[in-house]
Design an enzyme around this catalytic site. Structure first.
Site, PDB file in Angstrom:
ATOM      1  CD  GLN A 125      -2.480   1.124   2.783  1.00  0.00           C
ATOM      2  OE1 GLN A 125      -1.820   0.851   3.786  1.00  0.00           O
ATOM      3  NE2 GLN A 125      -3.749   1.414   2.839  1.00  0.00           N
ATOM      4  CB  SER A 128       2.947   6.768   4.417  1.00  0.00           C
ATOM      5  OG  SER A 128       1.851   6.293   5.141  1.00  0.00           O
ATOM      6  CB  SER A 160       2.975  -3.315   5.469  1.00  0.00           C
ATOM      7  OG  SER A 160       2.753  -2.405   6.503  1.00  0.00           O
ATOM      8  CD  GLU A 243      -5.819   0.293   6.058  1.00  0.00           C
ATOM      9  OE1 GLU A 243      -6.065   1.370   5.492  1.00  0.00           O
ATOM     10  OE2 GLU A 243      -4.666  -0.114   6.287  1.00  0.00           O
ATOM     11  CD  GLU A 373      -3.099  10.228  18.350  1.00  0.00           C
ATOM     12  OE1 GLU A 373      -2.861   9.645  17.274  1.00  0.00           O
ATOM     13  OE2 GLU A 373      -2.708   9.807  19.452  1.00  0.00           O
TER      14      GLU A 373
HETATM   15  C1  LIG Z   1       2.996  -1.107  11.383  1.00  0.00           C
HETATM   16  C2  LIG Z   1       2.744  -0.026  10.375  1.00  0.00           C
HETATM   17  C3  LIG Z   1       2.439  -0.358   9.066  1.00  0.00           C
HETATM   18  C4  LIG Z   1       2.238   0.642   8.104  1.00  0.00           C
HETATM   19  N1  LIG Z   1       2.007   0.264   6.816  1.00  0.00           N
HETATM   20  C5  LIG Z   1       1.839   1.214   5.874  1.00  0.00           C
HETATM   21  C6  LIG Z   1       1.653   0.841   4.503  1.00  0.00           C
HETATM   22  O1  LIG Z   1       1.650  -0.341   4.149  1.00  0.00           O
HETATM   23  N2  LIG Z   1       1.502   1.815   3.590  1.00  0.00           N
HETATM   24  C7  LIG Z   1       1.495   3.141   3.928  1.00  0.00           C
HETATM   25  O2  LIG Z   1       1.317   3.970   3.049  1.00  0.00           O
HETATM   26  N3  LIG Z   1       1.692   3.536   5.212  1.00  0.00           N
HETATM   27  C8  LIG Z   1       1.868   2.595   6.195  1.00  0.00           C
HETATM   28  N4  LIG Z   1       2.084   2.973   7.495  1.00  0.00           N
HETATM   29  C9  LIG Z   1       2.228   4.394   7.818  1.00  0.00           C
HETATM   30  C10 LIG Z   1       1.054   4.980   8.592  1.00  0.00           C
HETATM   31  O3  LIG Z   1      -0.087   5.065   7.779  1.00  0.00           O
HETATM   32  C11 LIG Z   1       1.499   6.346   9.132  1.00  0.00           C
HETATM   33  O4  LIG Z   1       2.537   6.120  10.065  1.00  0.00           O
HETATM   34  C12 LIG Z   1       0.362   7.088   9.799  1.00  0.00           C
HETATM   35  O5  LIG Z   1      -0.606   7.472   8.860  1.00  0.00           O
HETATM   36  C13 LIG Z   1       0.866   8.348  10.549  1.00  0.00           C
HETATM   37  O6  LIG Z   1       1.643   9.144   9.707  1.00  0.00           O
HETATM   38  P1  LIG Z   1       3.088   9.642  10.168  1.00  0.00           P
HETATM   39  O7  LIG Z   1       3.866   8.452  10.621  1.00  0.00           O
HETATM   40  O8  LIG Z   1       3.649  10.469   9.080  1.00  0.00           O
HETATM   41  O9  LIG Z   1       2.848  10.514  11.482  1.00  0.00           O
HETATM   42  P2  LIG Z   1       2.379  12.031  11.519  1.00  0.00           P
HETATM   43  O10 LIG Z   1       1.286  12.244  10.549  1.00  0.00           O
HETATM   44  O11 LIG Z   1       3.579  12.890  11.427  1.00  0.00           O
HETATM   45  O12 LIG Z   1       1.765  12.125  12.972  1.00  0.00           O
HETATM   46  C14 LIG Z   1       2.578  12.243  14.146  1.00  0.00           C
HETATM   47  C15 LIG Z   1       1.644  12.359  15.343  1.00  0.00           C
HETATM   48  O13 LIG Z   1       0.865  13.572  15.254  1.00  0.00           O
HETATM   49  C16 LIG Z   1      -0.525  13.275  15.335  1.00  0.00           C
HETATM   50  N5  LIG Z   1      -1.278  14.158  14.440  1.00  0.00           N
HETATM   51  C17 LIG Z   1      -0.959  14.495  13.160  1.00  0.00           C
HETATM   52  N6  LIG Z   1      -1.906  15.300  12.649  1.00  0.00           N
HETATM   53  C18 LIG Z   1      -2.844  15.481  13.612  1.00  0.00           C
HETATM   54  C19 LIG Z   1      -4.087  16.198  13.680  1.00  0.00           C
HETATM   55  N7  LIG Z   1      -4.542  16.901  12.631  1.00  0.00           N
HETATM   56  N8  LIG Z   1      -4.811  16.136  14.820  1.00  0.00           N
HETATM   57  C20 LIG Z   1      -4.351  15.413  15.879  1.00  0.00           C
HETATM   58  N9  LIG Z   1      -3.182  14.707  15.889  1.00  0.00           N
HETATM   59  C21 LIG Z   1      -2.446  14.734  14.756  1.00  0.00           C
HETATM   60  C22 LIG Z   1      -0.640  11.833  14.873  1.00  0.00           C
HETATM   61  O14 LIG Z   1      -1.807  11.219  15.372  1.00  0.00           O
HETATM   62  C23 LIG Z   1       0.640  11.219  15.448  1.00  0.00           C
HETATM   63  O15 LIG Z   1       0.440  10.875  16.788  1.00  0.00           O
HETATM   64  C24 LIG Z   1       2.305   2.012   8.489  1.00  0.00           C
HETATM   65  C25 LIG Z   1       2.602   2.344   9.805  1.00  0.00           C
HETATM   66  C26 LIG Z   1       2.834   1.357  10.744  1.00  0.00           C
HETATM   67  C27 LIG Z   1       3.160   1.759  12.162  1.00  0.00           C
END
Ligand SMILES: Cc1cc2nc3c(=O)[nH]c(=O)nc-3n(C[C@H](O)[C@H](O)[C@H](O)COP(=O)(O)OP(=O)(O)OC[C@H]3O[C@@H](n4cnc5c(N)ncnc54)[C@H](O)[C@@H]3O)c2cc1C
Length: 389
Positions: A125, A128, A160, A243, A373
């Protein structure tokens, strides 16, 4: 709601149980986040598919069994009860498959679904990016239309099983003038195409299933567009609904963990250990929550069978299962005390080492599939109708 199963559903359960009892590997397969484990899981998927169990609710012509969603839930219950291997192509069969079923052309369904059901093609997928996680509308990767091709550029991350997958589905900006969620398209990209670089990312446990994917002038035929050009956001939201709301984490997974937790508690009591009454309550609560999640899912599926859609309530669901998973594993580790820190391969782990592994993975539940969140924001705005700020 009528919660009794029909004779046909009971017969389906019996058939699934007897096939799984006869065929599930006796020894657990190596982790699907390793190269060897990934291929062993793919072989298992071939076996499931050959027997018609890979994706039971899909039409037979696409590699399914033509079952309904209630039967899928029954299959999941039997699958977890049998201790069968994790689904290596879960992003394909549970997320992209239903999306292609809804948005794909007849050619796309025939081209992609059977190879997805058999896991001849395993999917990653690609949502991100380094600067687009929670804020997915900030996607910068582009797909520029040049004649009968898109030329794809950019970087995707946290894919993933991306280290070993064959294909990537993702959102790309097709209208360079666009902003936010407008001008994005849902494009299917083969990971063996020229210009694709896959760089594995080791996880907390050292395994490198995760990957970042770099795309440099990757040429993809326009037939790989799913849905309409520049309207990819709504296609992606349908994928996210499957999902969070139903497919990725079926209740059977949590009922299974709850059953193991109850067994762990009984063993501790059986050994004469004095167990904190708070833990007894936590075990009971976990079991009840897993049952509540199950009943809620049966209700969702009944609604879908009557023509309903998964809406914003998928966010409630996602918070519930991800928090439940963390709580169940925390309770298990508290029951185990110092033994809870042992890895599965430690000689003294005696079959309980899986809890630590499960706990580490459960911690990621509130992050993947959209952080909790963000789900709370969705609930506030779209279900409760609260103002954005
Ligand atoms: C085990 C695992 C598997 C994954 N697999 C995939 C995959 O296959 N494909 C893929 O594309 N992605 C994947 N991801 C990525 C995942 O979708 C992202 O980590 C997630 O969407 C959060 O984005 P970020 O890590 O950039 O954190 P950020 O968006 O930078 O967020 C950091 C923190 O700030 C908070 N935050 C951000 N914006 C707001 C808001 N507006 N209001 C309140 N709080 C907020 C978030 O909740 C979080 O706690 C995976 C992640 C994990 C842990």
């Amino acid at each position: 709601m009528d919660l009794t199963f029909t004779p046909e559903e009971e017969a389906f359960r019996k058939e699934a149980r007897s096939w799984l009892d006869a065929n599930v590997p006796r020894q657990p397969l190596p982790s699907l986040d390793t190269a060897e484990g990934f291929e062993r899981h793919r072989e298992w998927e071939h076996e499931l598919n050959a027997a018609g169990w890979a994706m039971v609710p899909w039409p037979v012509e696409f590699g399914g069994r033509g079952a309904n969603l209630i039967e899928w839930l029954i299959f999941e219950e039997e699958y977890y009860r049998a201790g069968a291997p994790g689904r290596v192509n879960q992003n394909g069969i549970f997320l992209l498959g239903p999306t292609i079923m809804e948005y794909g052309t007849a050619e796309q369904k025939a081209r992609y679904l059977p190879k997805m059901a058999s896991s001849e093609e395993v999917w990653g997928q690609g949502w991100s990016e380094p600067n687009a996680g929670s804020d997915m509308a900030a996607i910068q990767a582009t797909a520029e239309r040049q004649g009968e091709h898109y030329v794809v550029n950019g970087q995707k991350t946290w894919v993933s099983r991306g280290s070993y997958a064959d294909w990537l589905f993702g959102l790309f900006r097709t209208d360079p003038e666009s902003e936010r969620h407008r001008g994005l398209s849902f494009v299917l990209v083969p990971l063996d195409a020229e210009g694709v670089t896959v760089r594995p990312i080791p996880q907390l446990d050292g395994e490198a299933g995760f990957a970042e994917v770099f795309l440099d002038d990757v040429r993809v035929p326009v037939e790989n567009l799913l849905g309409e050009e520049n309207k990819g956001w709504s296609v992606a939201m349908a994928t996210a609904g499957f999902e969070r709301g139903l497919m990725l984490r079926s209740p059977a997974r949590f009922q299974n963990t709850a059953r193991k937790l109850v067994a762990l508690y009984k063993e501790a009591v059986g050994r004469g250990e004095s167990v904190d009454p708070g833990l007894r309550e936590a075990v009971t609560r976990a079991w009840m929550d897993a049952e509540a999640y199950t009943l809620n899912t049966y209700q969702t599926v009944s609604r879908l069978l009557e023509g309903g859609k998964i809406g914003a309530e998928a966010s409630l669901n996602k918070i519930f299962w991800s928090e439940l998973d963390v709580k169940m594993h925390e309770t298990a580790l508290a029951l185990l005390g110092a033994r809870g820190q042992l890895l599965p391969e430690a000689p003294a782990a005696e079959g309980v080492g899986g809890w630590l592994d499960g706990y580490l993975f459960a911690l990621s539940g509130p992050i993947y599939a959209g952080t909790n969140e963000i789900q709370r924001n969705v609930i506030a705005e779209r279900i409760l109708g609260l103002p954005r700020s």
